[in-house]
Design a protein around this motif. Structure first.
Motif, short mmCIF file in Angstrom:
data_model
loop_
_atom_site.label_atom_id
_atom_site.label_comp_id
_atom_site.label_asym_id
_atom_site.label_seq_id
_atom_site.Cartn_x
_atom_site.Cartn_y
_atom_site.Cartn_z
N ASP A 187 -5.01 6.77 4.75
CA ASP A 187 -4.28 6.89 3.45
C ASP A 187 -4.24 5.54 2.92
N ILE A 188 -4.61 4.37 3.68
CA ILE A 188 -4.38 3.17 3.05
C ILE A 188 -6.06 2.81 2.34
N ARG A 189 -5.90 3.01 1.08
CA ARG A 189 -7.08 2.73 0.30
C ARG A 189 -7.18 1.63 -0.84
N ARG A 190 -6.06 1.17 -1.22
CA ARG A 190 -5.82 -0.04 -2.03
C ARG A 190 -4.85 -0.69 -1.92
N ILE A 191 -4.78 -2.30 -1.86
CA ILE A 191 -3.66 -2.85 -1.63
C ILE A 191 -3.33 -3.60 -2.91
N THR A 192 -2.10 -3.56 -3.25
CA THR A 192 -1.65 -4.35 -4.48
C THR A 192 -0.67 -5.36 -4.20
N VAL A 193 -1.10 -6.80 -4.86
CA VAL A 193 -0.30 -7.78 -4.52
C VAL A 193 0.58 -8.01 -5.59
N ASN A 197 0.89 -1.18 -0.09
CA ASN A 197 0.20 0.06 -0.06
C ASN A 197 0.95 1.29 0.04
N SER A 198 0.20 2.53 -0.10
CA SER A 198 1.08 3.50 -0.28
C SER A 198 1.49 4.15 1.20
N VAL A 199 1.34 3.41 2.07
CA VAL A 199 1.75 3.89 3.64
C VAL A 199 2.85 2.77 4.26
N TYR A 200 3.93 3.34 4.52
CA TYR A 200 5.03 2.48 4.85
C TYR A 200 5.47 2.62 6.34
N GLU A 201 4.63 3.51 7.22
CA GLU A 201 4.68 3.65 8.44
C GLU A 201 3.49 4.12 9.10
N LEU A 202 3.13 3.83 10.38
CA LEU A 202 2.10 4.04 10.66
C LEU A 202 2.29 4.93 11.88
N ASN A 210 -13.53 -0.93 4.10
CA ASN A 210 -14.07 -1.14 5.57
C ASN A 210 -13.33 -2.10 6.14
N PHE A 211 -12.18 -1.99 7.26
CA PHE A 211 -11.62 -2.86 7.79
C PHE A 211 -11.32 -2.56 9.37
N TRP A 212 -10.64 -3.74 10.19
CA TRP A 212 -10.06 -3.72 11.42
C TRP A 212 -8.75 -3.69 11.43
N THR A 213 -8.15 -3.00 12.07
CA THR A 213 -6.65 -3.18 12.48
C THR A 213 -6.69 -3.14 13.94
N SER A 214 -5.29 -3.99 14.25
CA SER A 214 -4.89 -4.09 15.75
C SER A 214 -4.06 -2.71 16.15
#
Length: 457
Positions: free
Chosen positions: A136-142, A123-128, A206-210
């Motif tokens: 900013d996490i809107r799309r995941i590319t595999v 994704n476009s985010v490399y640190e949280l 829509n998602f959950w994160t720890s």
């Protein structure tokens, strides 16, 4: 946790890696991704290639998921698609990996026969560094390839073949022909057996994160909101319309109702309401008995009923609330007045069918923590954390119950509790409308009582 592992309730369905060839391939991929290797000769891996044994050896449970932001993966077999995802930081990660394997199964089967496949959920985010970064996490590319870069080389060979066929003097270009032969030795005949593993993109709506104590983000809901396990003020400003604390029960119930995300187990179709209520009441009694230090070993429903009689007026509110609904459902007794701030309220809800069904049931398991079965099915991270804090007596009872009542028919139990699994493209439906004991407009079936307290006329 040893009891859960022995009963197949933890680390179940992991893929065993025991052959020297597979261990060697795994080490090549591990070296490629992390710069480290394992000295173990046999271990088990999940859908992403993470191994709890290797994590213990390296002293790093996140060796394939640095900073918990961009998960890396190692595929040694397509059989990994049936394995769980351990140490999940995002609720969508396993589903994305499963869809990637399913969509490319024939190619992955051929590629893993010769080498390990390694990749990353990018994704476009490399640190949280702060909660706002999650939005900013809107799309995941595999993206993935073998360690020997078979996919990349196949793409190069395909390009060279096209040049050879289209350029007038291509058949006389010795360098071109030599390059084609060299690549073909690695990839085989790509004209007959094409090798392709295109990048795949997945929307992260829509998602959950720890991260940050636990956060549920619903950007695609009718009324977008973030639901926080930690107090909202600890998160700072978030770029979403509403931030709801998990303990703000009335606000949360109202939000779930407005977005038509839940339904009552009392009014849901094809549900054995009485059996479901009795089981939830048993879970409440187990928690109450454990607090009193009573012996739970081998405790049957009859034994739990004796505990209920002993407790009398000291019975937990969750139990008395569920019992009132059970009386109404079975004997037509008085309609129970249970508002959203009642401890039993969220035990009486389940997610409606739709793409967010699993996420909503995960949220509900946090709101009904005594229902150990729902917690185990819908929120394993929370279950394992809670299990570690229980007494040994409660651990034993819960492990025995899950092995006896859930493990033998997982699909049947899930269908009975939550209804059929939704299709991938299914959209949330509106909550049904039923007439309540009040006059006037029917109320939405969030619970038999509505999302907020109502008064009889």
């Amino acid at each position: 946790m040893k009891r859960l592992i022995e009963k197949g309730l933890m680390f179940g369905n992991l893929v065993e890696i025991a052959s020297p060839a597979l261990v060697t391939r795994y080490n090549r991929a591990l070296k490629h991704l992390t710069g480290r290797e394992t000295q173990l000769q046999d271990f088990h891996i999940d859908i992403s290639g993470y191994s709890p044994e290797v994590g213990d050896e390296l002293g790093d449970d996140l060796y394939l998921n640095p900073d918990g932001a961009n998960r890396q993966f190692i595929l040694l077999s397509t059989a990994q698609k049936h394995a769980p995802l351990l140490n999940a930081k995002f609720s969508t990660a396993r589903g994305i990996l499963r869809q990637f394997i399913d969509a490319n199964e024939s190619q992955l089967f051929a590629l893993t026969a010769r080498d390990a496949v390694a990749g990353e959920l990018q994704n476009s985010v490399y640190e949280l560094s702060n909660p706002a970064r999650l939005f900013d996490i809107r799309r995941i590319t595999v993206e993935a390839d073998t360690i020997g870069r078979h996919v990349a080389d196949a793409g190069k060979l395909t390009t060279l073949i096209e040049r050879f066929r289209t350029e007038p003097d291509g058949w006389r270009d010795d360098v071109l022909i030599a390059d084609m032969i060299g690549l073909a030795k690695k990839t085989g005949d790509v004209t007959r057996v094409p090798i392709a593993l295109p990048a795949m993109g997945f929307e992260q709506a829509n998602f959950w994160t720890s991260h940050f104590g636990g956060l549920y983000i619903f950007r695609k809901a009718a009324a977008p909101a973030a639901i926080s396990v930690a107090p909202p003020e600890s998160l700072g400003a978030l770029p979403i319309g509403q931030v709801i604390w998990l303990r703000s029960r009335n606000m949360l119930a109202d939000w779930l109702a407005k977005n038509a995300l839940v339904e009552s187990i009392v009014t849901a179709r094809n549900v054995d309401t009485a059996a479901l209520l009795r089981q939830k009441m048993d879970f409440v009694l187990v928690a109450a008995a454990d607090k009193l230090g009573l012996d739970l070993s081998g405790a049957t429903r009859a034994d739990l009923r004796q505990i209920a009689r002993k407790l009398g007026s000291a019975l937990p509110e969750e139990f008395t609330g569920l019992a009132a609904v059970l009386r109404w459902a079975e004997t037509g007794g008085d309609w129970p007045q249970i508002s959203s701030d009642h401890p039993a309220y969220f035990y009486l809800l389940r997610a409606v069918q739709g793409p967010d069904k699993g996420l909503v049931n995960m949220l509900l398991s946090e709101l009904s923590p005594l229902d150990v079965r729902q917690m185990y099915i819908c929120h394993k991270e929370l279950f394992y954390h809670s299990y570690a804090q229980w007494s040994d007596a409660k651990r034993g009872w819960v492990a025995e119950f899950l092995e006896r009542e859930y493990k033998i028919d997982k699909a049947g139990a899930r269908a009975a509790l939550f209804g059929p699994e939704p299709a991938m493209d299914e959209t949330p439906r509106s909550a049904p409308r039923v007439a309540g004991p009040w006059t006037g407009t029917p109320i939405r079936a969030v619970g038999p009582w509505g999302a907020v307290a109502r008064e009889r006329r």
